[in-house]
Design a protein around this motif. Structure first.
Motif, PDB file in Angstrom:
ATOM      1  N   THR A   1       0.858  -1.175   0.000  1.00 20.39           N
ATOM      2  CA  THR A   1       0.000   0.000   0.000  1.00 20.39           C
ATOM      3  C   THR A   1       0.896   1.228   0.000  1.00 20.39           C
ATOM      4  OG1 THR A   1      -1.876   1.049   1.089  1.00 20.39           O
ATOM      5  CG2 THR A   1      -0.172   0.144   2.523  1.00 20.39           C
TER       6      THR A   1
ATOM      7  N   LYS B   1      -0.687   2.320 -15.405  1.00 22.54           N
ATOM      8  CA  LYS B   1      -0.866   0.974 -14.851  1.00 22.54           C
ATOM      9  C   LYS B   1      -0.483  -0.039 -15.928  1.00 22.54           C
ATOM     10  CE  LYS B   1      -4.132  -2.161 -12.712  1.00 22.54           C
ATOM     11  NZ  LYS B   1      -5.464  -2.394 -12.201  1.00 22.54           N
TER      12      LYS B   1
ATOM     13  N   ASN C   1      -5.214   0.562  -6.086  1.00 22.23           N
ATOM     14  CA  ASN C   1      -5.851   1.685  -6.772  1.00 22.23           C
ATOM     15  C   ASN C   1      -5.371   3.010  -6.198  1.00 22.23           C
ATOM     16  OD1 ASN C   1      -7.820   0.115  -8.409  1.00 22.23           O
ATOM     17  ND2 ASN C   1      -8.491  -0.520  -6.379  1.00 22.23           N
ATOM     18  N   PRO C   2      -5.128   3.982  -7.074  1.00 22.56           N
ATOM     19  CA  PRO C   2      -4.753   5.299  -6.565  1.00 22.56           C
ATOM     20  C   PRO C   2      -5.900   5.947  -5.801  1.00 22.56           C
ATOM     21  CG  PRO C   2      -4.803   5.281  -8.983  1.00 22.56           C
ATOM     22  CD  PRO C   2      -5.177   3.931  -8.524  1.00 22.56           C
TER      23      PRO C   2
ATOM     24  N   LYS D   1     -11.010   7.263  -4.503  1.00 21.37           N
ATOM     25  CA  LYS D   1     -10.386   6.088  -5.093  1.00 21.37           C
ATOM     26  C   LYS D   1     -10.695   6.047  -6.585  1.00 21.37           C
ATOM     27  CE  LYS D   1     -10.484   2.304  -2.740  1.00 21.37           C
ATOM     28  NZ  LYS D   1     -10.771   0.975  -2.145  1.00 21.37           N
TER      29      LYS D   1
ATOM     30  N   SER E   1      -2.354   4.985  -2.232  1.00 20.37           N
ATOM     31  CA  SER E   1      -3.047   3.879  -2.905  1.00 20.37           C
ATOM     32  C   SER E   1      -3.595   2.915  -1.866  1.00 20.37           C
ATOM     33  CB  SER E   1      -2.111   3.140  -3.872  1.00 20.37           C
ATOM     34  OG  SER E   1      -1.111   2.445  -3.161  1.00 20.37           O
TER      35      SER E   1
END
Length: 174
Positions: free
Chosen positions: A91, A112, A120-121, A127, A147
């Motif tokens: 993370t 990505k 996920n950003p 999110k 993230s």
């Protein structure tokens, strides 16, 4: 107004696979170091003395042309690029990046490269869900970002292209 932009399918599968393979093939080299961002991610951000694949430089030019960035400097990491490998369980804590050059805004264009789950950003507590090949651009020196947890079994590979841009370019882009 959003403080980020998503460019869906900015890279095709082949382009993603070339960059992702380079990351996976090199992640155990000494130029990949712990990202020190609250997780177990490995990154090239703190290293020099290695060579990125030529495709990365072509993609950087593609970004410059797509976004029409005119007046910029590169951040203080190798060639303004960072390769990132995040294992499942990684993370990244909420943070802002530095302003690398006075009177500029640090822009990141992240891509990505893998079909991983999670990772996920999160930009200003929102999110963002992305697919392989998507690019998200945002002013990392201006907004809080991080993230969520990488889950599943596939690591998240990502490429960061950084630019120190003027306020005028920022206003035009966002």
């Amino acid at each position: 107004m959003k403080n980020y932009k998503i460019h869906k399918k900015f890279l095709n599968k082949k382009e993603c696979d070339v960059l992702s393979k380079w990351i996976v093939d090199n992640k155990n080299n000494s130029f990949f170091k712990n990202a020190e961002m609250g997780g177990i991610r490995l990154t090239t951000r703190y290293s020099d003395g290695f060579i990125f694949p030529k495709e990365a430089y072509k993609i950087k030019e593609k970004i410059i042309n797509k976004l029409k960035i005119k007046d910029f400097n590169l951040p203080g990491f190798k060639d303004g690029m960072v390769a990132s490998y995040a294992s499942p369980g990684d993370t990244c804590y909420d943070h802002k990046d530095p302003m690398w050059k006075e009177n500029t805004i640090t822009l990141h264009c992240n891509i990505k490269l893998s079909d991983n789950l999670g990772g996920n950003p999160i930009i200003d507590n929102e999110k963002i869900y992305l697919e392989k090949g998507d690019m998200w651009s945002y002013p990392v020196s201006e907004v809080m970002h991080g993230s969520d947890l990488v889950t599943g079994t596939v690591p998240r590979t990502m490429w960061v292209f950084g630019f120190c841009i003027t306020q005028g370019d920022y206003d035009r882009l966002f």
